[in-house]
Design an enzyme around this catalytic site. Structure first.
Site, short mmCIF file in Angstrom:
data_model
loop_
_atom_site.label_atom_id
_atom_site.label_comp_id
_atom_site.label_asym_id
_atom_site.label_seq_id
_atom_site.Cartn_x
_atom_site.Cartn_y
_atom_site.Cartn_z
N ASN A 45 10.17 -1.72 5.95
CA ASN A 45 8.84 -1.72 6.56
C ASN A 45 7.74 -1.56 5.51
OD1 ASN A 45 9.93 -1.96 9.11
ND2 ASN A 45 9.68 0.19 9.66
N ARG A 359 10.78 -17.04 16.99
CA ARG A 359 11.68 -16.68 15.89
C ARG A 359 13.09 -17.12 16.28
NH1 ARG A 359 8.89 -13.69 12.24
NH2 ARG A 359 7.16 -12.40 13.00
N ARG A 389 5.50 -15.45 10.80
CA ARG A 389 5.59 -14.96 9.43
C ARG A 389 7.02 -14.59 9.04
NH1 ARG A 389 1.55 -11.04 9.00
NH2 ARG A 389 0.14 -12.38 7.80
N HIS A 419 2.92 -17.37 20.90
CA HIS A 419 3.80 -16.21 20.84
C HIS A 419 4.51 -15.98 22.18
CE1 HIS A 419 4.48 -11.71 20.29
NE2 HIS A 419 5.01 -12.22 19.20
N TYR A 452 16.94 -5.00 19.91
CA TYR A 452 15.59 -4.89 20.47
C TYR A 452 15.68 -4.63 21.96
CZ TYR A 452 13.30 -6.95 16.30
OH TYR A 452 12.82 -7.21 15.05
N ARG A 553 4.71 2.09 20.27
CA ARG A 553 5.68 2.29 19.19
C ARG A 553 5.02 2.38 17.82
NH1 ARG A 553 8.54 -2.68 18.27
NH2 ARG A 553 7.33 -2.90 16.36
#
Length: 675
Positions: A45, A359, A389, A419, A452, A553
């Site tokens: 991260n 993605r 990205r 998205h 996820y 989050r």
């Protein structure tokens, strides 16, 4: 709280989130290797932060109006990161490495290669590592370019009575970062960095090695894309991807024992004066801990096998026709999503398939199903977002493969990212077309679905799917919506059309109810909450008497608990075994709750620069299910913390019992749907 601002800074808020990841690594009740993996996630991260956000902060600082604020933020960022890095090192050295030692796993850290495994390490060096080593003299007039986030060793030596400096690459991008081997009942885990260091006298014959220091440069990750240009967008993005790792340096990491004169020599040789020079640990890219080679089961989380909701279903489309249902990953198996695309590929009644892809998994079974569908004569259309990205190259690869197989590919829209995560299948039933749809909070990606937490709605509701078809018709136009098109959606909430306005309207309804003394409340779960118009409306709701519960989050610019501003707003953050990713929006609505799921966070980019889709859940049983899940997460006392008025993490105290919501959700769904 003195000098309290109305908005917290997004970058400082994000660093507190990453600090929460670090806190999970510090917990003694988390399995030992999982703690090591949390260190890896923290490191990964932070690398992305320096690639993506630090260039933005510096750019703001170069503007006269933003200079003072940017300098203050950058100073706070540096101080936060330094404290976290110190904590990182303490957790690793004082807790995890000794804990591994008690399990007969010796992670060799900042010490010479032990004699017991010296011969094996030497053989590995000559048999494997030497094939990838490059020596780069620092004295070159024009220094050889050092790649982004790659590992190097800066060697200071004297050879033939001459002082030399040389850079040796550490090929962790070519081979595993670790070598492990067993000796006398103990498993030794070695960094290849130390194996190379052990052999420096061989690499530099007849030399005195004064020191060898691991270094790493992080570079700006932004692609230089023009929103309007002639030619193939895929070609343009491919060209820019090739340049990405050659961007400006944003950070230089070096170990604490690197002599300052040598550091200055290196910085001057590579022109790194503009980068943040940061003294870190003796090893970099500790995100590589995620591939730690020794994994005893008792040092990991106990398994939670996902359960299938469609294993005994003969026809998925018949199952959807009967009633809407939601798959909650990773608790529920992803097989229902895969089957949706697989059945579409082979079912002779299916005539058309449409999907968005943001993605794409590297070995995507979904993309392969779309290819099969096209080969089987279906009309298949995939909107592939090429500007996702760090996934641009993989998405381009799959887009080309699908296009070659007959799939109609629609590429990115200028000035917008798509998205949304939606799919539509048209089935010919006795001469009439019947629609079936998927609406998801997360990507159609079977790899990320294992870690996820997301929610995928399967539905055959005509109203929803009629509007979904309108969305696909619009996406094919590859442009922003015209003003007269913005009212086309009434059930779906679609960013660029009606999403922000409709959420504001629902909050206004809660405000009106509260002022009349009617039941009112807002509970929202997001990844990021940044955009000031939406936050202002939450403040307005709080002042009107609406209780607002937020589970955020990551970035959260809300300042909770301030009198006459946000005193009825509470914010929690959950970091646990799985990455909390699903977005849920719950409005009390005078006792008739409205529940939405969707792809959109409340950030500037989501509301103003993306096509997002949020969708209502109308089935009473499914609404109850989502409210139950949301309530469990709000009641989490084990993996949740309060987010304070300065974006900091505040532990929950005074709880007699510890409740972990992810375990609770798994058991709840297993009891309801598991076989």
């Amino acid at each position: 709280m003195k000098n309290l601002q109305k908005w917290n800074d997004r970058d400082i808020s994000w660093l507190h989130f990453n600090g929460r990841v670090l806190e999970e690594a510090a917990k003694p009740d988390v399995p030992l290797l999982e703690r090591l993996f949390f260190l890896s996630i923290y490191s990964s991260n932070l690398d992305e932060f320096y690639r993506v956000r630090m260039p933005v902060l510096k750019a703001i600082g170069q503007l006269e109006a933003g200079e003072e604020k940017s300098v203050a933020v950058i100073d706070t960022v540096k101080a936060l990161v330094n404290r976290q890095q110190q904590q990182f090192g303490n957790i690793l050295r004082q807790e995890i490495i000794p804990g591994l030692g008690r399990e007969k796993i010796r992670l060799v850290y900042n010490e010479p290669v032990p004699e017991q495994v010296g011969a094996i390490a030497r053989s590995y060096f000559f048999d494997v590592l030497t094939a990838y080593l490059t020596l780069i003299p620092l004295e070159h007039t024009k220094p050889v370019f050092l790649e982004n986030n790659k590992l190097y060793m800066l060697v200071d030596l004297v050879q033939n009575n001459l002082q030399r400096r040389c850079i040796v690459n550490i090929p962790s991008d070519k081979v595993s970062r670790f070598l492990h081997t067993e000796h006398d009942g103990t498993t030794y885990v070695l960094f290849i960095d130390d194996i190379i260091r052990q052999q420096l006298p061989f690499i530099f014959k007849n030399a005195k090695i004064n020191g060898a220091y691991n270094i790493k440069i992080t570079r700006d990750a932004e692609l230089n894309l023009q929103d309007e240009y002639a030619g193939d967008i895929a070609v343009k993005i491919e060209e820019e991807i090739q340049k990405r790792d050659f961007g400006l340096a944003t950070r230089l990491l070096y170990p604490p024992d690197l002599p300052q004169p040598l550091l200055r020599t290196f910085v001057n040789a590579y022109g790194l004066q503009g980068a943040n020079t940061t003294s870190g640990g003796y090893y970099h890219n500790l995100k590589d801990f995620l591939s730690f080679p020794v994994r005893p089961a008792h040092l990991l989380y106990p398994p939670e096998p996902p359960f299938s909701m469609v294993a005994e279903v003969s026809s998925l489309f018949d199952r959807i026709s009967a009633r809407d249902f939601i798959v909650h990953t990773p608790y529920c198996s992803y097989d229902a999503v895969l089957r949706f695309f697989n059945e579409a590929a082979i079912n002779p009644e299916v005539v058309e398939v449409y999907t968005t892809m943001y993605r794409v998994a590297r070995d995507s079974r979904i993309a392969n199903a779309l290819i099969t569908a096209a080969k089987n004569g279906k009309k298949v259309t995939a909107f592939v977002e090429l500007k996702a990205r760090f996934d641009e190259a993989n998405n381009i690869r799959w887009a080309k493969t699908m296009k070659a197989a007959g799939v109609k590919i629609i590429y990115s829209i200028p000035k917008l990212k798509v998205h949304a995560k939606v799919a539509l299948v048209k089935v010919n039933r006795a001469g009439r077309l019947k629609d079936y749809g998927l609406f998801s909070t997360g990507n159609f990606n079977e790899s990320s679905a294992r870690i996820y937490t997301d929610h995928i709605l399967f539905t055959a509701k005509p109203g929803l799917l009629r509007e979904l078809e309108l969305l696909f018709i619009f996406l094919a136009k590859r442009r922003k919506p015209l003003p007269e098109e913005r009212s086309v959606f009434s059930t779906l909430l679609v960013a660029q059309f009606n999403l922000q306005e409709e959420f504001l309207r629902r909050m206004d309804t809660e405000i009106a109810h509260a002022r009349k003394g009617l039941p009112a409340g807002i509970t929202i779960k997001l990844n990021n909450l940044e955009e000031e118009v939406m936050i202002s409306k939450l403040y307005e709701a709080s002042c009107a008497g609406v209780h607002v519960n937020l589970i955020v989050r990551s970035i959260c610019r809300v300042v909770p608990g301030v009198e006459n501003l946000s005193e009825r707003i509470k914010v929690k953050r959950i970091v646990d075994r799985y990455l909390e990713h699903g977005r849920i929006f719950l409005f009390e609505n005078n006792g008739d709750p409205q529940v939405y799921l969707g792809s959109a966070d409340w950030m500037n980019r989501n509301l103003y620069r993306r096509i997002e889709v949020c969708f209502p859940v109308s089935d009473p049983e499914l609404k109850k299910e989502l409210v139950t899940i949301l309530q469990m997460q709000w009641e989490d006392t084990a993996a949740a913390v309060w987010v304070g008025a300065e974006a900091q993490n505040i532990p929950q105290h005074g709880n007699k019992s510890s409740f972990r919501s992810q375990t609770g959700v798994y058991l709840y769904l297993k009891e309801k749907y598991g076989k």
